[in-house]
Design an enzyme around this catalytic site. Structure first.
Site, PDB file in Angstrom:
ATOM      1  N   LYS A   1       0.883  -1.290   0.014  1.00  0.00           N
ATOM      2  CA  LYS A   1       0.023  -0.012  -0.103  1.00  0.00           C
ATOM      3  C   LYS A   1       1.103   1.115   0.136  1.00  0.00           C
ATOM      4  O   LYS A   1       2.178   1.230   0.714  1.00  0.00           O
ATOM      5  CB  LYS A   1      -1.093  -0.021   1.135  1.00  0.00           C
ATOM      6  CG  LYS A   1      -0.310   0.193   2.511  1.00  0.00           C
ATOM      7  CD  LYS A   1      -1.201   0.095   3.825  1.00  0.00           C
ATOM      8  CE  LYS A   1      -0.764   0.298   4.850  1.00  0.00           C
ATOM      9  NZ  LYS A   1       0.209   1.366   5.324  1.00  0.00           N
TER      10      LYS A   1
ATOM     11  N   HIS B   1      10.027 -11.917  -8.169  1.00  0.00           N
ATOM     12  CA  HIS B   1      10.526 -11.889  -6.747  1.00  0.00           C
ATOM     13  C   HIS B   1      11.089 -10.421  -6.372  1.00  0.00           C
ATOM     14  O   HIS B   1      11.812 -10.490  -5.392  1.00  0.00           O
ATOM     15  CB  HIS B   1      11.709 -12.995  -6.754  1.00  0.00           C
ATOM     16  CG  HIS B   1      11.166 -14.158  -7.200  1.00  0.00           C
ATOM     17  ND1 HIS B   1      11.402 -14.794  -8.568  1.00  0.00           N
ATOM     18  CD2 HIS B   1      10.866 -15.420  -6.388  1.00  0.00           C
ATOM     19  CE1 HIS B   1      11.174 -16.096  -8.603  1.00  0.00           C
ATOM     20  NE2 HIS B   1      10.663 -16.355  -7.242  1.00  0.00           N
TER      21      HIS B   1
ATOM     22  N   ASN C   1      12.026   0.742   3.711  1.00  0.00           N
ATOM     23  CA  ASN C   1      11.611   1.970   3.792  1.00  0.00           C
ATOM     24  C   ASN C   1      11.567   2.256   5.426  1.00  0.00           C
ATOM     25  O   ASN C   1      10.958   3.272   5.975  1.00  0.00           O
ATOM     26  CB  ASN C   1      10.158   2.050   3.581  1.00  0.00           C
ATOM     27  CG  ASN C   1       9.114   0.871   4.105  1.00  0.00           C
ATOM     28  OD1 ASN C   1       9.644   0.279   5.123  1.00  0.00           O
ATOM     29  ND2 ASN C   1       8.022   0.674   3.803  1.00  0.00           N
TER      30      ASN C   1
ATOM     31  N   ALA D   1      23.916  -5.314 -10.835  1.00  0.00           N
ATOM     32  CA  ALA D   1      23.270  -6.742 -10.326  1.00  0.00           C
ATOM     33  C   ALA D   1      23.973  -6.786  -8.701  1.00  0.00           C
ATOM     34  O   ALA D   1      25.053  -6.575  -8.772  1.00  0.00           O
ATOM     35  CB  ALA D   1      23.686  -7.988 -11.361  1.00  0.00           C
TER      36      ALA D   1
HETATM   37  C1  LIG Z   1      26.773  -2.907 -14.106  1.00  0.00           C
HETATM   38  C2  LIG Z   1      26.784  -3.430 -15.497  1.00  0.00           C
HETATM   39  C3  LIG Z   1      25.379  -2.794 -16.424  1.00  0.00           C
HETATM   40  C4  LIG Z   1      28.237  -3.001 -16.008  1.00  0.00           C
HETATM   41  O1  LIG Z   1      28.040  -3.376 -17.299  1.00  0.00           O
HETATM   42  P1  LIG Z   1      29.420  -2.731 -18.214  1.00  0.00           P
HETATM   43  O2  LIG Z   1      29.278  -1.233 -18.383  1.00  0.00           O
HETATM   44  O3  LIG Z   1      29.456  -3.487 -19.438  1.00  0.00           O
HETATM   45  O4  LIG Z   1      30.582  -3.308 -17.205  1.00  0.00           O
HETATM   46  P2  LIG Z   1      31.747  -4.131 -17.526  1.00  0.00           P
HETATM   47  O5  LIG Z   1      31.155  -5.724 -17.650  1.00  0.00           O
HETATM   48  O6  LIG Z   1      32.912  -3.709 -18.586  1.00  0.00           O
HETATM   49  O7  LIG Z   1      32.513  -4.103 -16.111  1.00  0.00           O
HETATM   50  C5  LIG Z   1      33.199  -2.770 -15.873  1.00  0.00           C
HETATM   51  C6  LIG Z   1      33.657  -2.968 -14.361  1.00  0.00           C
HETATM   52  O8  LIG Z   1      32.737  -2.886 -13.629  1.00  0.00           O
HETATM   53  C7  LIG Z   1      32.571  -4.007 -12.740  1.00  0.00           C
HETATM   54  N1  LIG Z   1      31.145  -4.693 -12.811  1.00  0.00           N
HETATM   55  C8  LIG Z   1      30.383  -4.909 -13.578  1.00  0.00           C
HETATM   56  N2  LIG Z   1      29.260  -5.217 -13.066  1.00  0.00           N
HETATM   57  C9  LIG Z   1      29.095  -5.125 -11.761  1.00  0.00           C
HETATM   58  C10 LIG Z   1      28.474  -5.238 -10.766  1.00  0.00           C
HETATM   59  N3  LIG Z   1      27.132  -5.720 -10.920  1.00  0.00           N
HETATM   60  N4  LIG Z   1      28.773  -4.837  -9.542  1.00  0.00           N
HETATM   61  C11 LIG Z   1      30.010  -4.364  -9.226  1.00  0.00           C
HETATM   62  N5  LIG Z   1      30.904  -4.129 -10.246  1.00  0.00           N
HETATM   63  C12 LIG Z   1      30.390  -4.436 -11.317  1.00  0.00           C
HETATM   64  C13 LIG Z   1      33.650  -5.120 -13.460  1.00  0.00           C
HETATM   65  O9  LIG Z   1      33.923  -6.079 -12.609  1.00  0.00           O
HETATM   66  C14 LIG Z   1      34.416  -4.218 -14.076  1.00  0.00           C
HETATM   67  O10 LIG Z   1      35.326  -3.751 -13.153  1.00  0.00           O
HETATM   68  P3  LIG Z   1      36.973  -3.665 -13.458  1.00  0.00           P
HETATM   69  O11 LIG Z   1      37.189  -2.533 -14.533  1.00  0.00           O
HETATM   70  O12 LIG Z   1      37.596  -3.514 -12.271  1.00  0.00           O
HETATM   71  O13 LIG Z   1      37.372  -5.059 -13.856  1.00  0.00           O
HETATM   72  C15 LIG Z   1      26.264  -4.781 -15.424  1.00  0.00           C
HETATM   73  O14 LIG Z   1      27.591  -5.532 -15.232  1.00  0.00           O
HETATM   74  C16 LIG Z   1      25.084  -5.146 -14.761  1.00  0.00           C
HETATM   75  O15 LIG Z   1      25.231  -5.339 -13.396  1.00  0.00           O
HETATM   76  N6  LIG Z   1      24.035  -5.190 -15.344  1.00  0.00           N
HETATM   77  C17 LIG Z   1      22.751  -5.535 -14.712  1.00  0.00           C
HETATM   78  C18 LIG Z   1      22.165  -6.628 -15.468  1.00  0.00           C
HETATM   79  C19 LIG Z   1      20.886  -7.357 -14.697  1.00  0.00           C
HETATM   80  O16 LIG Z   1      20.821  -7.254 -13.656  1.00  0.00           O
HETATM   81  N7  LIG Z   1      19.969  -7.612 -15.542  1.00  0.00           N
HETATM   82  C20 LIG Z   1      18.619  -7.806 -15.079  1.00  0.00           C
HETATM   83  C21 LIG Z   1      17.880  -8.612 -16.121  1.00  0.00           C
HETATM   84  S1  LIG Z   1      18.542 -10.224 -16.508  1.00  0.00           S
END
Ligand SMILES: CC(C)(COP(=O)(O)OP(=O)(O)OC[C@H]1O[C@@H](n2cnc3c(N)ncnc32)[C@H](O)[C@@H]1OP(=O)(O)O)[C@@H](O)C(=O)NCCC(=O)NCCS
Length: 164
Positions: A41, A54, A77, A129
């Site tokens: 709510k 989830h 919250n 993520a």
């Molecule tokens: C954060 C995110 C967008 C980064 O993507 P990107 O720009 O392609 O980044 P890269 O994979 O080139 O990684 C760049 C740096 O960030 C770090 N990194 C990537 N994802 C990360 C995350 N989720 N948390 C912390 N660090 C992260 C990598 O380790 C890398 O570090 P380094 O330079 O020290 O090696 C991606 O990893 C992510 O988490 N996307 C979310 C996906 C998701 O949850 N989708 C849901 C639907 S399935």
């Protein structure tokens, strides 16, 4: 279940209406909601959002239009929660107050991210993520880690290329 007091917009898609828990919330037109999602709510979700399975959207959360909420995204919250009062009685709504959290238009929240209470996530920001977001996220920022830090700019990668 979807309670009678839920304001569902036009064209909202909820494939498994018996496998969600929605009450007292507002859902904008065209939004899709996956299984095992709870929306409490006082929460509101904008138009054309995608809320993946989830995820937990609690009271005080205001989600803008075209927001992607990944799987298992958790909102908060109450940053200092307690089950009982100082007298040992179960807390009621009078014993604590909701902190508001806002998610800007076009933002994306990665799988298993946790958003602390009182946070504002800017338009088109991207939360990685597993991130734990403890401070406001500027628009277009990509943040990741625990606690979440800025690691990029969503205009350079990701959203435009369909990473999500
Ligand atoms: C954060 C995110 C967008 C980064 O993507 P990107 O720009 O392609 O980044 P890269 O994979 O080139 O990684 C760049 C740096 O960030 C770090 N990194 C990537 N994802 C990360 C995350 N989720 N948390 C912390 N660090 C992260 C990598 O380790 C890398 O570090 P380094 O330079 O020290 O090696 C991606 O990893 C992510 O988490 N996307 C979310 C996906 C998701 O949850 N989708 C849901 C639907 S399935």
């Amino acid at each position: 279940m979807i309670a009678n007091d839920v304001k569902l917009g036009e064209g909202v898609v909820i494939h498994h209406r018996d496998l969600v828990n929605l009450y007292g919330c507002v859902i904008g037109d065209g939004t899709r909601i996956g299984t095992f999602v709870e929306i409490q709510k006082g929460a509101s979700v904008g138009v054309n959002c995608k809320i993946s399975s989830h995820s937990f959207i609690c009271e005080g959360v205001i989600i803008g239009d075209e927001v992607f909420v990944g799987h298992g995204v958790m909102f908060i919250n109450d940053n200092y929660p307690k089950a009982v009062t100082e007298h040992g009685e179960l807390q009621t709504e009078q014993d604590w107050s909701v902190i508001e959290t806002r998610v800007g238009r076009g933002a994306s929240l990665g799988t298993n991210s946790t958003i602390l209470g009182g946070i504002t996530i800017g338009d088109n920001a991207l939360v990685g993520a597993g991130a734990v977001v403890t401070s406001d996220v500027p628009e277009y920022a990509v943040v990741g880690g625990v606690p979440a830090r800025v690691i990029g700019d969503s205009r350079e990668r990701g959203q435009q290329e369909g990473v999500l």
